[in-house]
Design a protein around this motif. Sequence first.
Motif, PDB file in Angstrom:
ATOM      1  N   ARG A 189     -10.575  -9.513  -4.889  1.00  0.00           N
ATOM      2  CA  ARG A 189      -9.889 -10.677  -5.448  1.00  0.00           C
ATOM      3  C   ARG A 189      -8.410 -10.349  -5.337  1.00  0.00           C
ATOM      4  O   ARG A 189      -7.949  -9.314  -5.822  1.00  0.00           O
ATOM      5  CB  ARG A 189     -10.271 -10.913  -6.900  1.00  0.00           C
ATOM      6  N   VAL A 190      -7.682 -11.221  -4.673  1.00  0.00           N
ATOM      7  CA  VAL A 190      -6.249 -11.030  -4.462  1.00  0.00           C
ATOM      8  C   VAL A 190      -5.526 -12.041  -5.338  1.00  0.00           C
ATOM      9  O   VAL A 190      -5.786 -13.243  -5.242  1.00  0.00           O
ATOM     10  CB  VAL A 190      -5.870 -11.235  -2.976  1.00  0.00           C
ATOM     11  N   GLU A 191      -4.632 -11.546  -6.187  1.00  0.00           N
ATOM     12  CA  GLU A 191      -3.902 -12.428  -7.082  1.00  0.00           C
ATOM     13  C   GLU A 191      -2.459 -11.942  -7.184  1.00  0.00           C
ATOM     14  O   GLU A 191      -2.211 -10.788  -7.520  1.00  0.00           O
ATOM     15  CB  GLU A 191      -4.550 -12.454  -8.464  1.00  0.00           C
ATOM     16  N   VAL A 192      -1.528 -12.845  -6.859  1.00  0.00           N
ATOM     17  CA  VAL A 192      -0.100 -12.536  -6.932  1.00  0.00           C
ATOM     18  C   VAL A 192       0.546 -13.595  -7.822  1.00  0.00           C
ATOM     19  O   VAL A 192       0.458 -14.793  -7.547  1.00  0.00           O
ATOM     20  CB  VAL A 192       0.554 -12.531  -5.527  1.00  0.00           C
ATOM     21  N   MET A 193       1.173 -13.132  -8.883  1.00  0.00           N
ATOM     22  CA  MET A 193       1.793 -14.044  -9.847  1.00  0.00           C
ATOM     23  C   MET A 193       2.999 -14.774  -9.242  1.00  0.00           C
ATOM     24  O   MET A 193       3.632 -14.265  -8.310  1.00  0.00           O
ATOM     25  CB  MET A 193       2.246 -13.271 -11.085  1.00  0.00           C
ATOM     26  N   PRO A 194       3.354 -15.932  -9.785  1.00  0.00           N
ATOM     27  CA  PRO A 194       4.511 -16.675  -9.273  1.00  0.00           C
ATOM     28  C   PRO A 194       5.778 -15.815  -9.326  1.00  0.00           C
ATOM     29  O   PRO A 194       6.045 -15.154 -10.324  1.00  0.00           O
ATOM     30  CB  PRO A 194       4.640 -17.865 -10.231  1.00  0.00           C
ATOM     31  N   GLY A 195       6.519 -15.800  -8.235  1.00  0.00           N
ATOM     32  CA  GLY A 195       7.765 -15.052  -8.152  1.00  0.00           C
ATOM     33  C   GLY A 195       7.596 -13.568  -7.894  1.00  0.00           C
ATOM     34  O   GLY A 195       8.562 -12.871  -7.606  1.00  0.00           O
ATOM     35  N   ALA A 196       6.373 -13.063  -7.967  1.00  0.00           N
ATOM     36  CA  ALA A 196       6.124 -11.627  -7.784  1.00  0.00           C
ATOM     37  C   ALA A 196       5.988 -11.278  -6.304  1.00  0.00           C
ATOM     38  O   ALA A 196       5.544 -12.082  -5.491  1.00  0.00           O
ATOM     39  CB  ALA A 196       4.858 -11.209  -8.521  1.00  0.00           C
ATOM     40  N   THR A 197       6.377 -10.046  -5.986  1.00  0.00           N
ATOM     41  CA  THR A 197       6.138  -9.464  -4.656  1.00  0.00           C
ATOM     42  C   THR A 197       5.242  -8.257  -4.869  1.00  0.00           C
ATOM     43  O   THR A 197       5.584  -7.352  -5.633  1.00  0.00           O
ATOM     44  CB  THR A 197       7.454  -9.021  -3.989  1.00  0.00           C
ATOM     45  N   GLU A 198       4.105  -8.268  -4.212  1.00  0.00           N
ATOM     46  CA  GLU A 198       3.185  -7.140  -4.373  1.00  0.00           C
ATOM     47  C   GLU A 198       3.725  -5.909  -3.672  1.00  0.00           C
ATOM     48  O   GLU A 198       4.553  -6.024  -2.770  1.00  0.00           O
ATOM     49  CB  GLU A 198       1.796  -7.509  -3.860  1.00  0.00           C
ATOM     50  N   PRO A 199       3.280  -4.710  -4.059  1.00  0.00           N
ATOM     51  CA  PRO A 199       3.727  -3.492  -3.388  1.00  0.00           C
ATOM     52  C   PRO A 199       3.268  -3.444  -1.921  1.00  0.00           C
ATOM     53  O   PRO A 199       2.289  -4.096  -1.543  1.00  0.00           O
ATOM     54  CB  PRO A 199       3.047  -2.377  -4.187  1.00  0.00           C
ATOM     55  N   VAL A 200       3.965  -2.664  -1.133  1.00  0.00           N
ATOM     56  CA  VAL A 200       3.619  -2.478   0.283  1.00  0.00           C
ATOM     57  C   VAL A 200       2.219  -1.868   0.374  1.00  0.00           C
ATOM     58  O   VAL A 200       1.899  -0.921  -0.341  1.00  0.00           O
ATOM     59  CB  VAL A 200       4.646  -1.552   0.975  1.00  0.00           C
ATOM     60  N   HIS A 201       1.408  -2.434   1.272  1.00  0.00           N
ATOM     61  CA  HIS A 201       0.038  -1.960   1.436  1.00  0.00           C
ATOM     62  C   HIS A 201      -0.488  -2.364   2.808  1.00  0.00           C
ATOM     63  O   HIS A 201       0.206  -3.042   3.568  1.00  0.00           O
ATOM     64  CB  HIS A 201      -0.861  -2.526   0.332  1.00  0.00           C
ATOM     65  N   ASP A 202      -1.708  -1.940   3.121  1.00  0.00           N
ATOM     66  CA  ASP A 202      -2.348  -2.359   4.367  1.00  0.00           C
ATOM     67  C   ASP A 202      -3.801  -2.725   4.110  1.00  0.00           C
ATOM     68  O   ASP A 202      -4.307  -2.571   2.989  1.00  0.00           O
ATOM     69  CB  ASP A 202      -2.217  -1.289   5.464  1.00  0.00           C
ATOM     70  N   HIS A 203      -4.437  -3.249   5.148  1.00  0.00           N
ATOM     71  CA  HIS A 203      -5.867  -3.564   5.126  1.00  0.00           C
ATOM     72  C   HIS A 203      -6.442  -2.999   6.423  1.00  0.00           C
ATOM     73  O   HIS A 203      -6.141  -3.500   7.504  1.00  0.00           O
ATOM     74  CB  HIS A 203      -6.103  -5.078   5.051  1.00  0.00           C
ATOM     75  N   ARG A 204      -7.253  -1.963   6.319  1.00  0.00           N
ATOM     76  CA  ARG A 204      -7.727  -1.249   7.508  1.00  0.00           C
ATOM     77  C   ARG A 204      -8.881  -1.917   8.243  1.00  0.00           C
ATOM     78  O   ARG A 204      -9.194  -1.549   9.367  1.00  0.00           O
ATOM     79  CB  ARG A 204      -8.102   0.181   7.164  1.00  0.00           C
ATOM     80  N   TRP A 205      -9.533  -2.885   7.603  1.00  0.00           N
ATOM     81  CA  TRP A 205     -10.699  -3.510   8.214  1.00  0.00           C
ATOM     82  C   TRP A 205     -10.461  -4.994   8.492  1.00  0.00           C
ATOM     83  O   TRP A 205      -9.688  -5.643   7.800  1.00  0.00           O
ATOM     84  CB  TRP A 205     -11.906  -3.380   7.283  1.00  0.00           C
ATOM     85  N   PRO A 206     -11.164  -5.540   9.478  1.00  0.00           N
ATOM     86  CA  PRO A 206     -11.100  -6.992   9.701  1.00  0.00           C
ATOM     87  C   PRO A 206     -11.706  -7.695   8.489  1.00  0.00           C
ATOM     88  O   PRO A 206     -12.500  -7.103   7.744  1.00  0.00           O
ATOM     89  CB  PRO A 206     -11.940  -7.210  10.961  1.00  0.00           C
ATOM     90  N   SER A 207     -11.321  -8.940   8.301  1.00  0.00           N
ATOM     91  CA  SER A 207     -11.758  -9.622   7.088  1.00  0.00           C
ATOM     92  C   SER A 207     -11.856 -11.120   7.284  1.00  0.00           C
ATOM     93  O   SER A 207     -11.397 -11.673   8.285  1.00  0.00           O
ATOM     94  CB  SER A 207     -10.779  -9.328   5.946  1.00  0.00           C
ATOM     95  N   ILE A 208     -12.431 -11.749   6.278  1.00  0.00           N
ATOM     96  CA  ILE A 208     -12.414 -13.197   6.129  1.00  0.00           C
ATOM     97  C   ILE A 208     -11.790 -13.447   4.767  1.00  0.00           C
ATOM     98  O   ILE A 208     -12.141 -12.794   3.779  1.00  0.00           O
ATOM     99  CB  ILE A 208     -13.830 -13.789   6.226  1.00  0.00           C
ATOM    100  N   MET A 209     -10.849 -14.381   4.722  1.00  0.00           N
ATOM    101  CA  MET A 209     -10.128 -14.638   3.479  1.00  0.00           C
ATOM    102  C   MET A 209     -10.303 -16.097   3.079  1.00  0.00           C
ATOM    103  O   MET A 209     -10.029 -17.006   3.859  1.00  0.00           O
ATOM    104  CB  MET A 209      -8.658 -14.282   3.652  1.00  0.00           C
ATOM    105  N   TYR A 210     -10.772 -16.306   1.843  1.00  0.00           N
ATOM    106  CA  TYR A 210     -10.982 -17.622   1.265  1.00  0.00           C
ATOM    107  C   TYR A 210      -9.849 -17.879   0.278  1.00  0.00           C
ATOM    108  O   TYR A 210      -9.629 -17.094  -0.653  1.00  0.00           O
ATOM    109  CB  TYR A 210     -12.332 -17.657   0.552  1.00  0.00           C
ATOM    110  N   PHE A 211      -9.112 -18.971   0.463  1.00  0.00           N
ATOM    111  CA  PHE A 211      -7.953 -19.281  -0.368  1.00  0.00           C
ATOM    112  C   PHE A 211      -8.374 -20.193  -1.521  1.00  0.00           C
ATOM    113  O   PHE A 211      -8.567 -21.387  -1.345  1.00  0.00           O
ATOM    114  CB  PHE A 211      -6.839 -19.901   0.478  1.00  0.00           C
ATOM    115  N   GLU A 212      -8.510 -19.594  -2.688  1.00  0.00           N
ATOM    116  CA  GLU A 212      -8.943 -20.306  -3.884  1.00  0.00           C
ATOM    117  C   GLU A 212      -7.795 -21.097  -4.514  1.00  0.00           C
ATOM    118  O   GLU A 212      -7.981 -22.226  -4.958  1.00  0.00           O
ATOM    119  CB  GLU A 212      -9.473 -19.271  -4.881  1.00  0.00           C
ATOM    120  N   ARG A 213      -6.632 -20.470  -4.547  1.00  0.00           N
ATOM    121  CA  ARG A 213      -5.447 -21.134  -5.115  1.00  0.00           C
ATOM    122  C   ARG A 213      -4.234 -20.733  -4.273  1.00  0.00           C
ATOM    123  O   ARG A 213      -3.457 -19.865  -4.656  1.00  0.00           O
ATOM    124  CB  ARG A 213      -5.268 -20.710  -6.563  1.00  0.00           C
TER     125      ARG A 213
END
Length: 137
Positions: A46-70
């Motif tokens: 579950r990916v959640e980023v608050m309004p105005g926030a910038t998440e820390p630097v990161h990566d995603h090592r695997w291919p994925s499917i992403m569903y945009f809930e909001r």
Amino acid sequence: MRTLLLALTPFAATVAAAQTPGFDAVAAAPKSHRILFEDDKVRVLRVEVMPGATEPVHDHRWPSIMYFERPQPITYIEYKLVDGRPVETQRFDAHALTVGQTVRGAPEGLHAVKNRGTAPFVAVRVEFKDGTAATSR
């Protein structure tokens, strides 16, 4: 939204870039990435980023499917390691996708997302540890 998917593709194309030690999304950005399920074949976040926030630097090592809930408008920021430290190389603004939109993605190298919207950005990301999401159609 086609623009976001196409814009992310060049950044996500190399698996090597997405295997930077210490930058796994769950470890590097735990406030925005929560494991809902994980086994030896798949990890659901579950990916959640608050309004105005910038998440820390990161990566995603695997291919994925992403569903945009909001979805929200975001700024996507790309980084590369210089002397072991992430250095910003590029950023671009993307409009919000539509609620319920689902996209396939390749592994992503070092990046961060800033939520430019007025509500939390929320998505569910299914990562395929065996690489099948990138090859199946």
